[in-house]
Design an enzyme around this catalytic site. Structure first.
Site, PDB file in Angstrom:
ATOM      1  N   HIS A  75       0.733   4.358   4.545  1.00  0.00           N
ATOM      2  CA  HIS A  75       0.091   5.022   3.410  1.00  0.00           C
ATOM      3  C   HIS A  75       0.589   6.456   3.285  1.00  0.00           C
ATOM      4  O   HIS A  75       0.942   6.916   2.196  1.00  0.00           O
ATOM      5  CB  HIS A  75      -1.438   5.032   3.584  1.00  0.00           C
ATOM      6  CG  HIS A  75      -2.045   3.669   3.616  1.00  0.00           C
ATOM      7  ND1 HIS A  75      -3.384   3.441   3.881  1.00  0.00           N
ATOM      8  CD2 HIS A  75      -1.496   2.438   3.421  1.00  0.00           C
ATOM      9  CE1 HIS A  75      -3.633   2.151   3.830  1.00  0.00           C
ATOM     10  NE2 HIS A  75      -2.504   1.516   3.570  1.00  0.00           N
ATOM     11  N   SER A  94       0.815  -1.213   0.000  1.00  0.00           N
ATOM     12  CA  SER A  94       0.000   0.000   0.000  1.00  0.00           C
ATOM     13  C   SER A  94       0.849   1.265   0.000  1.00  0.00           C
ATOM     14  O   SER A  94       0.492   2.254  -0.648  1.00  0.00           O
ATOM     15  CB  SER A  94      -0.934   0.003   1.214  1.00  0.00           C
ATOM     16  OG  SER A  94      -1.801  -1.105   1.175  1.00  0.00           O
TER      17      SER A  94
END
EC number: 3.4.21.105
Length: 309
Positions: free
Chosen positions: A227, A175
């Protein structure tokens, strides 16, 4: 009535000037995207290897899809809701854990990018990779997108470690690298602003996509710090490696000899150079400071306590 005699040519001015040569720069040919599909295949192979090493049937009678997958079957739902391996298996194969990184296993900052917590986790990330990465590789080539993917993933791993104050988080997934691609798309739009049509629409659409993806990080058991770290790394790196020539620039090799361009434009605008060097400085300072902090805190924790009289 007779015809008028033809008008003699103007001897003083001489013959008419020759027509200006015409040229048309070739249309850019998209790159053949092969790296992103290769990354996708590598992630699926790694996940299959992870499930083989996990060997759920050897430790449990409640493995999911045992009749179909056999040794590759998933852990029970009560252990892993994402249809994947156990935590000890992920830790064994290279999951990110601050305590282990501080003890010298720095390779986990990279290895964790190729591991996934479950099949659902893998599927969601790989769909995002195909949607985002394919277009970027076709436009900018495999070298720049490969560097962007890996450096963004490293930035996400570093941010995840630095925000884990307890040192107990076990983090896996691509991610951070994917958010780096999103960040690079935003910086690419900003730095190449002059060549885009419908600029504001493209900018607002991209910002909306980024906000929606970041909001997923507030769900339970989602490492939003990875993230955010990957997004920042990709955002600043995009200013460095995703520059395009400004609108109206023509490469000298496509200009015919003898052609005089009165308004020749430089390849890049001044603000593009400013953004490039500023972002490079921020990127290097950020990685250097983060890595130094990780090493410094480990050194302080490992120092023996002394008693003074």
């Amino acid at each position: 009535m007779g015809k008028r005699p033809p008008i003699p040519p103007d001897i003083e001015n001489g013959p008419p000037p020759p027509a200006r040569p015409q040229f048309r720069p070739p249309i850019p040919v998209p790159w053949v995207a092969w790296l992103v599909p290769l990354i996708l295949a590598a992630n699926f192979i790694t996940f299959a290897t992870t499930m083989y090493v996990n060997d759920c049937p050897a430790r449990s009678d409640e493995c999911i899809l045992f009749d179909v997958l056999g040794r590759l079957s998933f852990q029970p739902i009560k252990e892993n809701m994402l249809l994947g391996p156990s935590i000890p298996t992920l830790r064994k194969l290279g999951a990110l854990e601050r305590r282990l990184v501080e003890e010298g296993e720095k390779w986990r900052l990279i290895s964790c990018i190729w591991l996934h917590g479950g099949f659902l986790h893998l599927l969601a990330n790989m769909i995002s990779l195909m949607c985002i990465g394919m277009r970027l590789e076709q436009e900018f080539g495999f070298l720049r997108i490969g560097a962007l993917y890996m450096i963004s993933g490293l930035g996400g791993s570093l941010m995840s470690c630095l925000t884990d104050s307890q040192g107990e988080r076990v983090s896996v997934g691509a991610s951070g690298a994917l958010f780096g691609l999103l960040g690079a798309m935003l910086s690419e739009l900003i730095t190449n602003w002059t060549i885009y049509e419908n600029k504001c629409t493209a900018l607002m659409t991209l910002i909306l996509i980024i906000v929606l993806n970041l909001s997923v990080g507030f769900l339970p058991r989602v490492d939003n710090s990875a993230h955010f770290g990957g997004f920042l790394a990709g955002f600043f790196l995009g200013f460095v490696i995703l520059l395009r020539p400004q609108y109206g620039y023509v490469n000298p090799k496509y200009i015919p000899s003898g052609y005089d361009m009165k308004h020749k434009k430089s390849k890049h605008k001044c603000y593009q150079h400013i953004l490039r060097f500023t972002s490079l400085a921020i990127l290097l300072a950020g990685f250097g400071a983060g890595y130094s902090k990780l090493l410094r805190e480990h050194t302080i924790q490992s120092m023996p306590l002394r008693e003074f009289n």
